[in-house]
Write a protein that holds these residues in place. Structure first.
Motif, PDB file in Angstrom:
ATOM      1  N   GLU A 415       8.766 -26.664 -17.505  1.00 45.47           N
ATOM      2  CA  GLU A 415       9.888 -26.140 -16.742  1.00 45.47           C
ATOM      3  C   GLU A 415      10.555 -27.222 -15.906  1.00 45.47           C
ATOM      4  N   ARG A 418      13.188 -29.666 -17.475  1.00 42.17           N
ATOM      5  CA  ARG A 418      14.546 -29.248 -17.814  1.00 42.17           C
ATOM      6  C   ARG A 418      15.588 -30.042 -17.040  1.00 42.17           C
ATOM      7  N   VAL A 439      21.416 -22.338 -23.129  1.00 38.11           N
ATOM      8  CA  VAL A 439      20.065 -21.849 -22.835  1.00 38.11           C
ATOM      9  C   VAL A 439      19.812 -20.587 -23.648  1.00 38.11           C
ATOM     10  N   LEU A 483      18.529 -26.034 -24.293  1.00 43.49           N
ATOM     11  CA  LEU A 483      17.230 -25.832 -23.666  1.00 43.49           C
ATOM     12  C   LEU A 483      16.523 -24.643 -24.320  1.00 43.49           C
ATOM     13  N   ASP A 484      15.213 -24.527 -24.074  1.00 44.02           N
ATOM     14  CA  ASP A 484      14.408 -23.442 -24.663  1.00 44.02           C
ATOM     15  C   ASP A 484      14.514 -23.444 -26.181  1.00 44.02           C
ATOM     16  N   SER A 509      15.795 -29.373 -26.583  1.00 45.31           N
ATOM     17  CA  SER A 509      14.788 -29.575 -25.540  1.00 45.31           C
ATOM     18  C   SER A 509      13.965 -28.311 -25.364  1.00 45.31           C
ATOM     19  N   GLY A 510      12.663 -28.480 -25.165  1.00 41.47           N
ATOM     20  CA  GLY A 510      11.823 -27.319 -24.938  1.00 41.47           C
ATOM     21  C   GLY A 510      10.366 -27.687 -24.787  1.00 41.47           C
TER      22      GLY A 510
END
Length: 772
Positions: A415, A418, A439, A483-484, A509-510
């Protein structure tokens, strides 16, 4: 690794943040199967599937309720869809328990066409435009040589969604919606967008005469006439004739199980109904692959399919598979021979009949084959992009260097990590470049803070937010950061990557340790394993005791952590009944009183929907305590916390406001206007939301989380499940622990190849980029 003895609390002297111990004679419950356990009549999943996977929670639950319907003599009353209540991620219908998708494309948001329907229509048009753009480019990257012409013709249908049955949900007279504070969406900061969406087409609704013809055939075969509309929508204008000629076409309706279709066929065909009927075996092969997709697989080993057919009394499974391939019902892949060019269809049909001792032959459905081929093509195109000096001076430095060198970059971290891709987007915007940050959910946008301009992936694809598209249908961007990314299913990822223009940089990204997407595929994991692009691992750890505990789980260690502020609390329980009791106590009393976290900011996470401590049981107990009522709006009352399956693989959290002739009115996170779910779709699209499964909770975080691990759910535990559930709390985690040493074993067990996909093999065939 340090494992906790049963009941030991890492970092807190008490088992509960504030409440007194539970009396020794706490409530009990029988050991009902939870999560990945199927119903009594359901066969085991095909070899190669994982009962603890997204769908494990789904497909097995669908089997359970469908088996109950079969016992009652009602084929098809139980359906394979959910999200809150719809099919993982692609299937649909009413009344089943697969999470993550919406059987009929999602409920309506007010009058007219819903946002989910608009997104699906926009995606269909977008794919056609993308194909035209790719055809105009010289020298496209060779990919998908194993696909047949029929598969290519179905490219525009990869996001097709079937309409659902209208459940018997009636609302009594209800007062008009009471005015309540509305959330205000942040003003758009993105540059002006080009015209995007074509005219939206409403979902197909069968003509009354078609429905009447289907109803007559269903009645003749002893099937519930209530299925008529769904069958007609699935099979088209000639549905009545098709169903009479081939009764096993009933399996095209999500939730109908083979034994129910067999009973229908016997009633229609009499002595002509035999187990080896080619119509039956073709339908079974497709059904097995659809069921596997609910468990996250995009393909299955042909040997596993033959074994599953044998379990369903098919006399010659080899011939059944050969026939299904020859008829084009499924596709066959020999991925180890990708460079040898396509084979003739007859040769493939022969080859799939028996193993040759080499690598396995895979079978797949058109929609997932097309999505993986398209995604591999798009990722290869981006991975081959050359250096771009515009990024050399950006920050953070390590991530910027990777983006400067190549057009596709993978960024991993928890987390706190991020912040790094967010900083890259801000740096790009500061340099005058067109950059967007996407996201998974509205909750993810909230966690970034109001000062960060971000959009959801769904809004970006539909054109509801973001930069807009150019004349070719591509995003008007120089940089896209997602993200995620582990929550991207293969179809969504394909649509997203195909929309990224040449020259644009894409950063995915994740957290690689969380559960994969609710939909089919393992996009992020396959991309990491293929190693076709730079991978930047963040060195920023998640803070606090929760972060320390979760970091240990990620590497297979269940650590004892110091939690002076009761950030982590273990609550030992003896059985599932006590687990429900203590969970309600924690949410309603202990966490608010001891930690100051309101009830509405605490989320319960459990292993599955069914069982004595699944989401159904927990939601019933939590509703009784937090918002008791008769459930007069199709099982819901004003003030109920709900999870709404807006679209396949996308669940919104909300609160029931009221109901009227239009349907159920919900106040959902991130929506300035109330969402209206038509009353005929409430049963299939809306669940109570105080308790969710880990797959529903992935990509979302709350100030406090309560993870429930009853003893009868140990089969559904895995390292990824534990990591996902335990990392959902921002400030506090309570673990209602009745799994004994099964928790430590699940954490210690290395992650396996839990999904069968083709994407990694397709990506590994891409030549490695030249590094500077």
């Amino acid at each position: 690794m340090t494992a906790h003895p049963r009941g030991e609390n890492p970092g807190s002297p008490a088992a509960d943040p504030a409440a007194p111990p539970v009396p020794p004679d706490g409530p009990g419950a029988g050991p009902d199967a939870v999560g990945g356990s199927a119903g009594p009549d359901a066969p085991p999943p095909p070899a190669g599937t994982d009962s603890a996977e997204p769908a494990a929670e789904h497909a097995a639950e669908a089997d359970e309720s469908a088996a109950e319907a079969a016992e009652a003599g009602s084929p098809g009353e139980a359906d394979g869809s959910d999200g809150t209540a719809s099919g993982s991620d692609g299937s649909g219908g009413a009344g089943s328990d697969t999470e993550g998708g919406a059987g009929d494309g999602g409920g309506g948001a007010g009058a007219g066409v819903s946002e989910a329907e608009a997104e699906l229509a926009a995606q269909r048009e977008l794919r056609e435009r993308i194909e035209r753009r790719k055809a105009e480019r010289g020298g496209p990257i060779a990919s998908g040589t194993k696909l047949s012409g029929r598969a290519a013709d179905l490219l525009a249908a990869v996001r097709a969604v079937e309409s659902g049955e209208k459940p018997a949900v009636t609302f009594p007279e209800s007062p008009a919606p009471v005015a309540a504070p509305r959330r205000v969406a942040p003003p758009p900061v993105a540059p002006p967008r080009a015209p995007v969406a074509p005219p939206v087409r409403a979902p197909r609704v069968a003509a009354p005469e078609t429905v009447a013809a289907v109803r007559a055939v269903l009645a003749e075969g002893g099937a519930p006439e209530a299925l008529a509309a769904r069958v007609a929508n699935a099979l088209g204008e000639t549905a009545g004739e098709l169903l009479r000629e081939d009764p096993w076409r009933l399996l095209a309706v999500p939730g109908v199980r083979p034994e129910q279709a067999d009973g229908f066929a016997r009633a229609l065909l009499g002595a002509a109904c035999v187990p080896g009927d080619a119509r039956r075996t073709d339908a079974l092969v497709v059904w097995l692959l659809e069921r596997a997709a609910l468990q996250g697989h995009t393909a299955l080993d042909a040997a596993a399919v033959r074994a599953a057919l044998a379990e369903r009394s098919v006399p010659d499974p080899d011939e059944a598979v050969r026939h299904a391939v020859a008829e084009g019902a499924v596709l066959v892949f020999h991925d180890e021979d990708e460079d040898e060019g396509p084979e003739e269809t007859d040769g493939e049909a022969e080859a799939v009949g028996a193993d040759d001792g080499k690598s396995p032959v895979l079978l797949g459905l058109d929609r997932y084959a097309m999505a993986e081929e398209s995604l591999a093509d798009g990722l290869a195109r981006l991975a081959r992009s050359g250096p771009d000096p515009r990024w050399a001076q950006a920050r953070p430095q390590e991530l910027a260097r990777a983006v400067a060198a190549q057009g596709l970059v993978v960024h991993t971290g928890g987390e706190a990590a991020r912040a790094e891709p967010v900083a890259l987007v801000e740096a790009a915007r500061g340099a005058g470049l067109r950059a967007a940050l996407a996201v998974h959910s509205e909750n993810g946008r909230r966690r970034l803070g109001p000062e960060v301009d971000a959009v959801t992936v769904a809004a970006l694809l539909s054109g509801a937010a973001g930069p807009g598209r150019d004349e070719d249908g591509a995003f008007a961007l120089d940089l896209l950061v997602v993200l995620d990314a582990p929550q991207l299913d293969v179809e969504t990822a394909a649509m997203l990557v195909e929309s990224v223009p040449d020259g644009c940089r894409l950063v995915l990204s994740g957290d690689p340790h969380v559960l994969p997407s609710a939909g089919a595929g393992r996009v992020f994991g396959d991309l990491l394993a293929a190693r076709v692009c730079p991978q930047v691992a963040s060195r920023t750890p998640d803070p606090g005791p929760v972060g320390e505990l979760v970091s240990g789980i990620g590497v297979g260690e269940l650590l004892q952590v110091e939690a002076p502020g009761r950030e982590v609390v273990i609550v030992p329980v003896r059985d599932a009944g006590e687990a429900v009791h203590r969970t309600v106590q924690l949410v309603a009393d202990s966490v608010p009183r001891a930690l100051g976290v309101p009830v509405e900011q605490t989320q319960v996470i459990t292993v599955g929907h069914g069982g004595s401590a699944g989401t159904r049981a927990l939601n019933a107990a939590l509703k009784q305590r937090l918002n008791p009522g008769p459930g007069r709006f199709g099982g819901f009352d004003p003030g109920d916390r709900v999870a709404y399956a807006e679209a396949p693989g996308r669940t919104l959290q909300g609160t029931v406001v009221s109901a009227d002739a239009q349907g159920l009115h919900l106040d959902c996170e991130g929506r300035p206007e109330r969402v209206v779910v038509p009353k005929e779709r409430v049963e299939s699209l809306v669940r109570h939301g105080w308790a969710l499964t880990a797959h529903q909770a992935a990509g979302v975080r709350w100030p406090a989380a309560v993870a429930v691990l009853p003893g009868d759910a140990v089969a559904g535990l895995s390292r990824a499940w534990v990591y996902t559930a335990f990392s959902r709390g921002e400030r506090h985690l309570s673990v209602v622990h009745g799994a004994d040493q099964a928790l430590a074993r699940a954490v210690a067990e290395p992650p396996g190849a839990d999904r069968v996909t083709r994407l990694r093999g397709l990506l590994e065939a891409v030549p490695e980029p030249v590094e500077e």
